[in-house]
Motif scaffolding. Structure first.
Motif, PDB file in Angstrom:
ATOM      1  N   GLU A  41      53.549 -60.299   9.720  1.00  0.00           N
ATOM      2  CA  GLU A  41      53.540 -60.873   8.389  1.00  0.00           C
ATOM      3  C   GLU A  41      53.875 -62.352   8.493  1.00  0.00           C
ATOM      4  OE1 GLU A  41      54.868 -57.118   5.557  1.00  0.00           O
ATOM      5  OE2 GLU A  41      56.322 -58.692   6.065  1.00  0.00           O
ATOM      6  N   ARG A  42      53.126 -63.168   7.778  1.00  0.00           N
ATOM      7  CA  ARG A  42      53.326 -64.620   7.821  1.00  0.00           C
ATOM      8  C   ARG A  42      53.966 -65.086   6.516  1.00  0.00           C
ATOM      9  NH1 ARG A  42      49.857 -69.210   6.484  1.00  0.00           N
ATOM     10  NH2 ARG A  42      50.421 -71.015   7.751  1.00  0.00           N
ATOM     11  N   TRP A  43      55.089 -65.785   6.655  1.00  0.00           N
ATOM     12  CA  TRP A  43      55.779 -66.381   5.518  1.00  0.00           C
ATOM     13  C   TRP A  43      55.583 -67.890   5.611  1.00  0.00           C
ATOM     14  CZ3 TRP A  43      59.093 -63.553   2.073  1.00  0.00           C
ATOM     15  CH2 TRP A  43      59.167 -62.190   2.361  1.00  0.00           C
ATOM     16  N   SER A  44      54.997 -68.476   4.572  1.00  0.00           N
ATOM     17  CA  SER A  44      54.599 -69.883   4.657  1.00  0.00           C
ATOM     18  C   SER A  44      55.047 -70.654   3.422  1.00  0.00           C
ATOM     19  CB  SER A  44      53.082 -69.987   4.824  1.00  0.00           C
ATOM     20  OG  SER A  44      52.421 -69.374   3.731  1.00  0.00           O
ATOM     21  N   ASN A  45      54.763 -71.954   3.437  1.00  0.00           N
ATOM     22  CA  ASN A  45      55.096 -72.883   2.347  1.00  0.00           C
ATOM     23  C   ASN A  45      56.590 -72.891   2.039  1.00  0.00           C
ATOM     24  OD1 ASN A  45      52.347 -73.472   2.050  1.00  0.00           O
ATOM     25  ND2 ASN A  45      52.074 -71.780   0.621  1.00  0.00           N
ATOM     26  N   LEU A  46      57.393 -72.874   3.096  1.00  0.00           N
ATOM     27  CA  LEU A  46      58.842 -72.939   2.923  1.00  0.00           C
ATOM     28  C   LEU A  46      59.259 -74.384   2.683  1.00  0.00           C
ATOM     29  CD1 LEU A  46      59.848 -70.659   5.938  1.00  0.00           C
ATOM     30  CD2 LEU A  46      59.284 -69.956   3.613  1.00  0.00           C
ATOM     31  N   ALA A  47      60.530 -74.564   2.322  1.00  0.00           N
ATOM     32  CA  ALA A  47      61.048 -75.912   2.080  1.00  0.00           C
ATOM     33  C   ALA A  47      61.229 -76.690   3.381  1.00  0.00           C
ATOM     34  CB  ALA A  47      62.375 -75.832   1.331  1.00  0.00           C
ATOM     35  N   GLY A  48      61.238 -76.016   4.506  1.00  0.00           N
ATOM     36  CA  GLY A  48      61.373 -76.647   5.818  1.00  0.00           C
ATOM     37  C   GLY A  48      61.184 -75.594   6.889  1.00  0.00           C
ATOM     38  N   ARG A  49      61.340 -75.993   8.146  1.00  0.00           N
ATOM     39  CA  ARG A  49      61.216 -75.018   9.225  1.00  0.00           C
ATOM     40  C   ARG A  49      62.477 -74.179   9.320  1.00  0.00           C
ATOM     41  NH1 ARG A  49      64.192 -76.195  13.760  1.00  0.00           N
ATOM     42  NH2 ARG A  49      64.884 -78.335  14.039  1.00  0.00           N
ATOM     43  N   VAL A  50      62.371 -73.022   9.963  1.00  0.00           N
ATOM     44  CA  VAL A  50      63.528 -72.158  10.174  1.00  0.00           C
ATOM     45  C   VAL A  50      64.469 -72.831  11.175  1.00  0.00           C
ATOM     46  CG1 VAL A  50      64.328 -69.946  11.056  1.00  0.00           C
ATOM     47  CG2 VAL A  50      62.283 -70.041   9.628  1.00  0.00           C
ATOM     48  N   GLN A  51      65.678 -73.121  10.732  1.00  0.00           N
ATOM     49  CA  GLN A  51      66.673 -73.732  11.600  1.00  0.00           C
ATOM     50  C   GLN A  51      67.439 -72.683  12.393  1.00  0.00           C
ATOM     51  OE1 GLN A  51      67.523 -76.786  12.527  1.00  0.00           O
ATOM     52  NE2 GLN A  51      69.280 -76.043  13.708  1.00  0.00           N
ATOM     53  N   TRP A  75      69.795 -61.107  12.658  1.00  0.00           N
ATOM     54  CA  TRP A  75      69.533 -59.762  12.170  1.00  0.00           C
ATOM     55  C   TRP A  75      70.842 -59.010  11.982  1.00  0.00           C
ATOM     56  CZ3 TRP A  75      64.670 -58.168  10.920  1.00  0.00           C
ATOM     57  CH2 TRP A  75      63.577 -58.827  11.508  1.00  0.00           C
ATOM     58  N   ASN A  76      70.832 -58.046  11.054  1.00  0.00           N
ATOM     59  CA  ASN A  76      71.955 -57.122  10.979  1.00  0.00           C
ATOM     60  C   ASN A  76      71.800 -56.061  12.071  1.00  0.00           C
ATOM     61  OD1 ASN A  76      69.881 -55.505   9.913  1.00  0.00           O
ATOM     62  ND2 ASN A  76      71.252 -54.470   8.493  1.00  0.00           N
ATOM     63  N   PRO A  77      72.834 -55.285  12.380  1.00  0.00           N
ATOM     64  CA  PRO A  77      72.759 -54.349  13.516  1.00  0.00           C
ATOM     65  C   PRO A  77      71.659 -53.301  13.401  1.00  0.00           C
ATOM     66  CG  PRO A  77      75.037 -54.662  12.843  1.00  0.00           C
ATOM     67  CD  PRO A  77      74.195 -55.325  11.808  1.00  0.00           C
ATOM     68  N   LYS A  78      71.286 -52.915  12.193  1.00  0.00           N
ATOM     69  CA  LYS A  78      70.262 -51.898  12.009  1.00  0.00           C
ATOM     70  C   LYS A  78      68.846 -52.478  12.016  1.00  0.00           C
ATOM     71  CE  LYS A  78      73.269 -48.899   9.246  1.00  0.00           C
ATOM     72  NZ  LYS A  78      73.440 -48.239   7.918  1.00  0.00           N
ATOM     73  N   GLY A  79      68.720 -53.796  12.001  1.00  0.00           N
ATOM     74  CA  GLY A  79      67.398 -54.419  11.972  1.00  0.00           C
ATOM     75  C   GLY A  79      66.722 -54.307  10.623  1.00  0.00           C
ATOM     76  N   THR A  80      67.480 -54.084   9.554  1.00  0.00           N
ATOM     77  CA  THR A  80      66.903 -53.924   8.221  1.00  0.00           C
ATOM     78  C   THR A  80      67.104 -55.142   7.331  1.00  0.00           C
ATOM     79  OG1 THR A  80      68.940 -52.851   7.458  1.00  0.00           O
ATOM     80  CG2 THR A  80      67.167 -51.424   8.260  1.00  0.00           C
ATOM     81  N   THR A  81      67.911 -56.112   7.783  1.00  0.00           N
ATOM     82  CA  THR A  81      68.179 -57.311   6.991  1.00  0.00           C
ATOM     83  C   THR A  81      68.089 -58.533   7.894  1.00  0.00           C
ATOM     84  OG1 THR A  81      69.668 -56.081   5.524  1.00  0.00           O
ATOM     85  CG2 THR A  81      69.820 -58.473   5.478  1.00  0.00           C
ATOM     86  N   LEU A  82      67.383 -59.538   7.416  1.00  0.00           N
ATOM     87  CA  LEU A  82      67.248 -60.806   8.141  1.00  0.00           C
ATOM     88  C   LEU A  82      67.806 -61.922   7.271  1.00  0.00           C
ATOM     89  CD1 LEU A  82      66.047 -62.524  10.517  1.00  0.00           C
ATOM     90  CD2 LEU A  82      63.976 -62.717   9.116  1.00  0.00           C
ATOM     91  N   LEU A  83      68.747 -62.682   7.825  1.00  0.00           N
ATOM     92  CA  LEU A  83      69.255 -63.883   7.183  1.00  0.00           C
ATOM     93  C   LEU A  83      68.685 -65.095   7.895  1.00  0.00           C
ATOM     94  CD1 LEU A  83      73.061 -63.067   6.688  1.00  0.00           C
ATOM     95  CD2 LEU A  83      71.184 -62.704   5.078  1.00  0.00           C
ATOM     96  N   PHE A  84      68.287 -66.121   7.142  1.00  0.00           N
ATOM     97  CA  PHE A  84      67.783 -67.339   7.784  1.00  0.00           C
ATOM     98  C   PHE A  84      68.086 -68.548   6.922  1.00  0.00           C
ATOM     99  CE2 PHE A  84      64.274 -65.817   5.183  1.00  0.00           C
ATOM    100  CZ  PHE A  84      63.741 -66.964   4.609  1.00  0.00           C
ATOM    101  N   ALA A  85      68.116 -69.709   7.572  1.00  0.00           N
ATOM    102  CA  ALA A  85      68.330 -70.988   6.907  1.00  0.00           C
ATOM    103  C   ALA A  85      67.226 -71.943   7.311  1.00  0.00           C
ATOM    104  CB  ALA A  85      69.698 -71.563   7.267  1.00  0.00           C
TER     105      ALA A  85
END
Length: 544
Positions: free
Chosen positions: A327-337, A341-351
């Motif tokens: 899956e491609r996520w685009s048109n963000l405010a900037g690049r992923v810095q 992942w959480n231990p179960k691999g069900t939640t992704l946090l990014f800045a």
């Protein structure tokens, strides 16, 4: 949404964070009593301090001799060009001409011409169809730009990696050596190789006691460091060298968490995502992420079902490891810095760069091999904007404009899923602090501010990582600007142990489905949404 500026008060000058106990961060002002707070497993961790004076950058030339081990050598201009030619060929020589060290001996016009030639070579070799600013950076500046170490160019310690199960860690130093430190064992093996230059990352192989992958300027080095060996300098036979044309430098590595001989490698100057079978020394390109300028970082989810691929552009991709669709996520405010992942691999946090928010993407628990099954949108869960309440209105507005630029540098999530630590950008007024948060996903994701972590006066954090397999809760390992390493335990009662018995097993990419890798047929799209005012919308596309 949690706002740090409204909920956290920085510690006073001279207060050192030593641990978290009963939900509160404990600070001390007397450095001599810090050891009294180090209980149980933490008391056995190695004492590490690396001074800049003890490190020397030795030229990685072909004809290294015993003389170089005793006498400090300064590379001449001819030696620098020879080294560049040996390591990178024409591109290396062009990069050396464009470097600051050559300003006094090369005419500016010649440097400008060589810079455009270098950009052209990187553009062609990396299969980039758009020009990006990072293409004109030198090798060293490029690595520093995408490194999780905030001061990669000058920090005595460039990278730190804990073993997932064994109580040992590897640190990459400024002089391109790697040291292995054990708990309760004084032996410190030192890894050094002529191709181990400009180390970018160090990753232990899961479910293996001895295999360590090292990403460097021109290659990947797979070291075998036997725990039972009493040798401090493993021989050349203990290392395997892997290289892919155009992957220079190797900016990120990620092992399959299931313990397979599968290693994903990427370069910020190349669009290819390469999956290595390290036991066979074979590779397969699963995707060319075109129009993105390269792939800056890969991050495998702990359950083995997904891989995050961040790019230097305002987009990223989430791969599922069954058929390697994405899956491609685009048109963000900037690049992923940074991301985690959480231990179960069900939640992704990014800045993102140029953004003070932390975003969250949820995934379903089903380990589907058809798609990553992400939620239709990402939400803002944390605002790290800085406000100077003591300043007048004009200064406050300038401060707010500052924090709209780079604010967050790195973020890590411990394996219990209960603590998140965030290190700020070097230009942020809070760059000497680490923000600590508690997280919960019962019944839905929430994040709560705990406080700031601060080291000794005059030092700042440059790299952070949680120790894996810590039996008393969570333990944050911090590399400081003075070359020291500290451990900040978080004693969490009733911690549920995280099992490594994954029901999902990432398939070998060299199997029957290998012909399906790399296909790009879009079949659905989604919409980015944000709780933050003035945020930029982005689209998500699923690619098979």
């Amino acid at each position: 949404m949690c706002s740090v500026s409204q909920s956290l008060i920085p510690p006073d000058d001279g207060e050192i964070a030593v641990c978290e106990r009963n939900g509160h961060i404990i600070y001390v002002t007397d450095q001599s009593i810090i050891d009294s707070y180090m209980e149980g497993q933490v008391s056995t961790f190695p004492y590490i301090i690396i001074s800049s004076e003890s490190l020397r950058r030795t030229p990685a030339i072909v004809g290294e001799t015993a003389k170089s081990a005793f006498l400090e050598q300064k590379e001449t201009t001819a030696q620098r060009f020879k080294t560049a030619w040996y390591n990178l060929g024409v591109a290396g020589v062009l990069g050396e001409i464009c470097s600051e060290e050559s300003n006094q001996i090369v005419y500016p016009l010649v440097q400008n011409i060589c810079q455009y030639l270098l950009i052209g070579m990187r553009w062609i070799r990396g299969m980039n169809f758009t020009l990006f600013p990072h293409l004109k950076l030198s090798q060293e500046a490029l690595i520093a730009e995408f490194s999780m170490n905030r001061e990669w160019s000058t920090s005595p310690i460039r990278f730190l990696s804990w073993h997932p199960k064994a109580h040992k860690l590897a640190i990459a130093l400024l002089d391109d050596t790697i040291k292995i430190h054990y708990t309760n064992i004084p032996l410190v093996p030192i890894l050094k190789h002529k191709l181990q230059k400009y180390v970018t990352c160090v990753e232990w192989k899961p479910l293996s006691a001895s295999i360590l992958a090292v990403g460097s300027q021109t290659a990947i080095l797979i070291w075998t460091v036997e725990p039972s060996s009493f040798s401090t300098r493993p021989s050349a036979g203990a290392v395997q060298v892997l290289s892919y044309s155009g992957h220079s430098p190797v900016t990120s590595l990620a092992w399959s968490p299931t313990g397979d001989d599968v290693l994903v490698a990427v370069s910020a100057l190349n669009t290819a995502i390469v999956v290595w079978n390290t036991s066979m020394a074979e590779y397969q390109v699963i995707q060319h992420v075109t129009t993105c300028g390269g792939v800056s970082r890969v991050l495998w989810s702990p359950d083995g079902s997904k891989v995050l691929a961040a790019t230097p552009s305002s987009s990223f991709r989430i791969f599922e490891t069954g058929l390697w669709t994405n899956e491609r996520w685009s048109n963000l405010a900037g690049r992923v810095q940074c991301a985690c992942w959480n231990p179960k691999g069900t939640t992704l946090l990014f800045a993102l760069t140029g953004d003070s928010h932390i975003y969250c993407v949820k995934f379903s628990n089903s380990q589907s091999i058809d798609s990553p099954s992400a939620s239709a949108h990402a939400t803002v869960v944390l605002d790290l904007k800085y406000f100077d309440e003591s300043a007048d209105s004009d200064s406050e507005r300038q401060s707010q404009e500052l924090t709209k630029a780079n604010c967050i540098h790195s973020m890590v999530w411990d394996e219990t899923g209960q603590r998140v630590a965030i290190m700020f950008h070097k230009d942020d007024p809070r760059q000497h602090l680490i923000a600590l948060f508690s997280t919960s996903e019962d019944p839905s994701f929430s994040i709560t501010a705990k406080g700031f972590l601060q080291g000794k006066e005059g030092v700042s954090p440059v790299f952070i990582a949680f120790k894996l397999n810590f039996d008393m809760g969570a333990c944050l390992t911090v590399c400081w600007s003075n070359g020291s390493v500290s451990y900040i335990p978080m004693y969490i009662p009733d911690v549920n142990s995280i099992t490594s018995d994954f029901r999902f097993k990432a398939p070998n990419p060299y199997g029957a489905n290998s012909s399906m890798l790399g296909s790009t047929n879009p079949d659905r799209s989604g919409l980015w949404s944000s709780m933050a005012e003035g945020s930029v919308f982005a689209s998500r596309t699923t690619l098979n």
